[in-house]
Design a protein around this motif. Structure first.
Motif, PDB file in Angstrom:
ATOM      1  N   VAL A 137       0.841  -1.200   0.000  1.00  0.00           N
ATOM      2  CA  VAL A 137       0.000   0.000   0.000  1.00  0.00           C
ATOM      3  C   VAL A 137       0.872   1.245   0.000  1.00  0.00           C
ATOM      4  N   PRO A 138       0.412   2.333  -0.618  1.00  0.00           N
ATOM      5  CA  PRO A 138       1.115   3.597  -0.449  1.00  0.00           C
ATOM      6  C   PRO A 138       1.154   3.942   1.040  1.00  0.00           C
ATOM      7  N   GLY A 139       2.283   4.335   1.519  1.00  0.00           N
ATOM      8  CA  GLY A 139       2.430   4.629   2.937  1.00  0.00           C
ATOM      9  C   GLY A 139       3.675   3.998   3.500  1.00  0.00           C
ATOM     10  N   ILE A 140       4.031   2.809   3.001  1.00  0.00           N
ATOM     11  CA  ILE A 140       5.237   2.154   3.495  1.00  0.00           C
ATOM     12  C   ILE A 140       6.467   3.014   3.216  1.00  0.00           C
ATOM     13  N   GLN A 141       6.443   3.741   2.067  1.00  0.00           N
ATOM     14  CA  GLN A 141       7.618   4.520   1.705  1.00  0.00           C
ATOM     15  C   GLN A 141       7.708   5.833   2.463  1.00  0.00           C
ATOM     16  N   SER A 142       6.616   6.280   3.056  1.00  0.00           N
ATOM     17  CA  SER A 142       6.625   7.571   3.735  1.00  0.00           C
ATOM     18  C   SER A 142       6.748   7.455   5.245  1.00  0.00           C
ATOM     19  N   ILE A 143       6.586   6.248   5.770  1.00  0.00           N
ATOM     20  CA  ILE A 143       6.714   6.060   7.211  1.00  0.00           C
ATOM     21  C   ILE A 143       8.188   5.901   7.557  1.00  0.00           C
ATOM     22  N   LYS A 144       8.697   6.887   8.268  1.00  0.00           N
ATOM     23  CA  LYS A 144      10.108   6.878   8.664  1.00  0.00           C
ATOM     24  C   LYS A 144      11.005   6.645   7.460  1.00  0.00           C
ATOM     25  N   LEU A 145      10.919   7.518   6.470  1.00  0.00           N
ATOM     26  CA  LEU A 145      11.762   7.383   5.294  1.00  0.00           C
ATOM     27  C   LEU A 145      13.214   7.743   5.610  1.00  0.00           C
ATOM     28  N   ALA A 146      13.449   8.234   6.808  1.00  0.00           N
ATOM     29  CA  ALA A 146      14.820   8.530   7.232  1.00  0.00           C
ATOM     30  C   ALA A 146      15.630   7.243   7.297  1.00  0.00           C
ATOM     31  N   ASP A 147      16.894   7.395   7.614  1.00  0.00           N
ATOM     32  CA  ASP A 147      17.811   6.253   7.556  1.00  0.00           C
ATOM     33  C   ASP A 147      17.386   5.086   8.429  1.00  0.00           C
ATOM     34  N   ASN A 148      16.625   5.343   9.481  1.00  0.00           N
ATOM     35  CA  ASN A 148      16.227   4.242  10.363  1.00  0.00           C
ATOM     36  C   ASN A 148      14.881   3.645  10.000  1.00  0.00           C
ATOM     37  N   GLY A 149      14.250   4.091   8.912  1.00  0.00           N
ATOM     38  CA  GLY A 149      12.964   3.545   8.514  1.00  0.00           C
ATOM     39  C   GLY A 149      13.100   2.232   7.783  1.00  0.00           C
ATOM     40  N   PRO A 150      12.091   1.347   7.867  1.00  0.00           N
ATOM     41  CA  PRO A 150      12.193   0.022   7.235  1.00  0.00           C
ATOM     42  C   PRO A 150      12.305   0.084   5.726  1.00  0.00           C
ATOM     43  N   PHE A 151      11.627   1.028   5.085  1.00  0.00           N
ATOM     44  CA  PHE A 151      11.677   1.107   3.630  1.00  0.00           C
ATOM     45  C   PHE A 151      13.021   1.651   3.165  1.00  0.00           C
ATOM     46  N   ALA A 152      13.467   2.743   3.791  1.00  0.00           N
ATOM     47  CA  ALA A 152      14.762   3.315   3.434  1.00  0.00           C
ATOM     48  C   ALA A 152      15.884   2.318   3.688  1.00  0.00           C
ATOM     49  N   ASP A 153      15.788   1.593   4.777  1.00  0.00           N
ATOM     50  CA  ASP A 153      16.806   0.586   5.089  1.00  0.00           C
ATOM     51  C   ASP A 153      16.868  -0.482   4.000  1.00  0.00           C
ATOM     52  N   PHE A 154      15.709  -0.883   3.495  1.00  0.00           N
ATOM     53  CA  PHE A 154      15.679  -1.900   2.441  1.00  0.00           C
ATOM     54  C   PHE A 154      16.304  -1.364   1.158  1.00  0.00           C
ATOM     55  N   LEU A 155      16.035  -0.117   0.817  1.00  0.00           N
ATOM     56  CA  LEU A 155      16.625   0.466  -0.390  1.00  0.00           C
ATOM     57  C   LEU A 155      18.140   0.587  -0.259  1.00  0.00           C
ATOM     58  N   HIS A 156      18.617   0.960   0.909  1.00  0.00           N
ATOM     59  CA  HIS A 156      20.068   1.021   1.136  1.00  0.00           C
ATOM     60  C   HIS A 156      20.689  -0.362   0.951  1.00  0.00           C
ATOM     61  N   PHE A 157      19.994  -1.369   1.438  1.00  0.00           N
ATOM     62  CA  PHE A 157      20.479  -2.746   1.268  1.00  0.00           C
ATOM     63  C   PHE A 157      20.598  -3.101  -0.217  1.00  0.00           C
ATOM     64  N   LEU A 158      19.596  -2.775  -0.999  1.00  0.00           N
ATOM     65  CA  LEU A 158      19.646  -3.072  -2.436  1.00  0.00           C
ATOM     66  C   LEU A 158      20.846  -2.408  -3.083  1.00  0.00           C
ATOM     67  N   ASN A 159      21.102  -1.174  -2.722  1.00  0.00           N
ATOM     68  CA  ASN A 159      22.261  -0.474  -3.283  1.00  0.00           C
ATOM     69  C   ASN A 159      23.557  -1.191  -2.948  1.00  0.00           C
ATOM     70  N   ARG A 160      23.678  -1.614  -1.726  1.00  0.00           N
ATOM     71  CA  ARG A 160      24.923  -2.265  -1.294  1.00  0.00           C
ATOM     72  C   ARG A 160      25.175  -3.558  -2.043  1.00  0.00           C
ATOM     73  N   PHE A 161      24.109  -4.220  -2.473  1.00  0.00           N
ATOM     74  CA  PHE A 161      24.273  -5.518  -3.119  1.00  0.00           C
ATOM     75  C   PHE A 161      24.023  -5.457  -4.624  1.00  0.00           C
ATOM     76  N   GLU A 162      24.310  -4.310  -5.212  1.00  0.00           N
ATOM     77  CA  GLU A 162      24.387  -4.129  -6.667  1.00  0.00           C
ATOM     78  C   GLU A 162      23.047  -4.224  -7.382  1.00  0.00           C
ATOM     79  N   TYR A 163      21.990  -3.846  -6.679  1.00  0.00           N
ATOM     80  CA  TYR A 163      20.676  -3.781  -7.306  1.00  0.00           C
ATOM     81  C   TYR A 163      20.331  -2.323  -7.608  1.00  0.00           C
ATOM     82  N   GLN A 164      19.875  -2.083  -8.817  1.00  0.00           N
ATOM     83  CA  GLN A 164      19.270  -0.802  -9.134  1.00  0.00           C
ATOM     84  C   GLN A 164      17.761  -0.952  -8.969  1.00  0.00           C
ATOM     85  N   TYR A 165      17.118   0.116  -8.564  1.00  0.00           N
ATOM     86  CA  TYR A 165      15.702   0.002  -8.263  1.00  0.00           C
ATOM     87  C   TYR A 165      14.945   1.252  -8.685  1.00  0.00           C
ATOM     88  N   GLU A 166      13.637   1.083  -8.782  1.00  0.00           N
ATOM     89  CA  GLU A 166      12.731   2.189  -9.006  1.00  0.00           C
ATOM     90  C   GLU A 166      11.448   1.884  -8.253  1.00  0.00           C
TER      91      GLU A 166
END
Length: 351
Positions: free
Chosen positions: A120-149
């Motif tokens: 649902v829309p909302g997961i990306q806006s809840i705690k989008l800061a570095d300690n948020g679950p969505f932002a943390d997942f995107l940082h993980f993808l970057n570290r492991f050579e995944y590009q995302y949109e």
């Protein structure tokens, strides 16, 4: 090209990928009714019925034969309730908020070529800061050579007869993923409608069941609600009722007008929820004014673009929950088709 479907539910995403040509090899979900539905509809797939937090990487690897020599796709559509705008009691301690992060160890070990996430829309806006679950997942993808949109999309623009806004994340290993082009609502292409998908089903009254399809079953409706439906035109709602039929809680409240409303034949329906076969939980009344009832399981499934022979197991509440929680099949198929094309284009470039 093999699909592993985390939090698979009854298999909406899996069916979409299967229809696009992928091999669905493994579903993972803890819900016993969803597990039974999934195994009924995907008899050739493996299944793990367990909480993802208790599943080890080796258990998944053992279930997917020859995974090292296969192009893997992960679907990871984690439970959306902690982030839903319908959830008025969202709390940061809800342990479901971390479920998406549980997929990181599988991604790190098995290295899928693509990852498809719907929520649902909302997961990306809840705690989008570095300690948020969505932002943390995107940082993980970057570290492991995944590009995302990621984008918030609405399913009616992809041919689904339902206005259903969702956040979709696509990730690709060592490459930029591509979102599918919109197919409806553009260049004078009309949206798919309720009529297109359920208009030919046999008519029913409340409490009746189609003898040829046990899922085409209309819930019993109390007499006072039958009377309310009799005063509700196609596309109408409680605002069309005479004053004596209004509920006390609605007399000084103008919101939530979808409740007890009827669908329209010539438009997509509103978002189907886990209680989509009850008239008191949304605009789930049948559009035909001669049918004073809520939509059936089969009608709800068709509006989620499941095939007509798809089966759902469990009691009434379990069936509605599975249907309402599912990724619309056609939406998943559209994204799967783009992945399929990108995988083949990459193979052609690599010779």
């Amino acid at each position: 090209m093999k699909v592993i479907d985390f939090f698979c539910g009854c298999g909406g995403a899996s069916k979409g990928f299967e229809l696009a040509g992928f091999e669905v090899t493994l579903g993972i979900d803890f819900d016993k009714n969803a597990a039974e539905s999934y195994q009924t509809n995907f008899p050739n797939a493996q299944f793990i019925q367990a909480d993802i937090r208790n599943v080890k990487v080796k258990h998944v690897a053992e279930k997917v034969s020859d995974w090292k020599n296969s192009d893997l796709v992960f679907c990871a559509c984690a439970p959306c309730q902690p982030f839903s705008s319908q959830n008025k009691q969202r709390v940061s301690s809800d342990d479901r908020r971390s479920l998406l992060s549980e997929t990181k160890r599988f991604i790190r070990a098995l290295r899928p070529k693509f990852i498809f996430i719907e929520n649902v829309p909302g997961i990306q806006s809840i705690k989008l800061a570095d300690n948020g679950p969505f932002a943390d997942f995107l940082h993980f993808l970057n570290r492991f050579e995944y590009q995302y949109e990621y984008r918030v999309i609405s399913s009616e623009f992809y041919g689904v007869p339902q206005q259903r806004k969702r956040l979709v994340v696509l990730a690709r290993l060592n490459g930029q993923p591509t979102f599918p082009l919109l197919t409806h609502g553009m260049d004078n292409t009309r949206f798919a409608t309720v009529q297109d998908y359920i208009g030919e089903l046999p008519p029913l009254q409340a409490g009746e069941v189609d003898p040829n399809d046990s899922l085409h079953e209309a819930a019993v409706v109390e007499p006072h609600n039958i009377e309310r439906l009799m005063h509700t035109p196609e596309g109408g709602d409680r605002r069309n009722w005479p004053a004596e039929l209004w509920l006390q809680c609605h007399k000084n409240y103008s919101g939530h007008t979808d409740v007890y409303g009827r669908m329209r034949w010539d438009a997509p329906c509103k978002t189907l929820t886990t209680k989509c076969t009850s008239i008191s939980n949304g605009r789930f009344g049948h559009p035909d004014t001669a049918q004073n009832r809520a939509i059936t399981f089969r009608e709800a499934a068709l509006l989620q673009t499941f095939p007509k022979d798809f089966q759902f197991k469990g009691n009434r509440a379990a069936k509605s929950k599975q249907i309402g929680n599912a990724v619309p099949v056609l939406l998943a198929q559209r994204f799967a088709e783009v992945m399929w094309n990108q995988l083949h284009e990459q193979e052609d470039r690599d010779g």
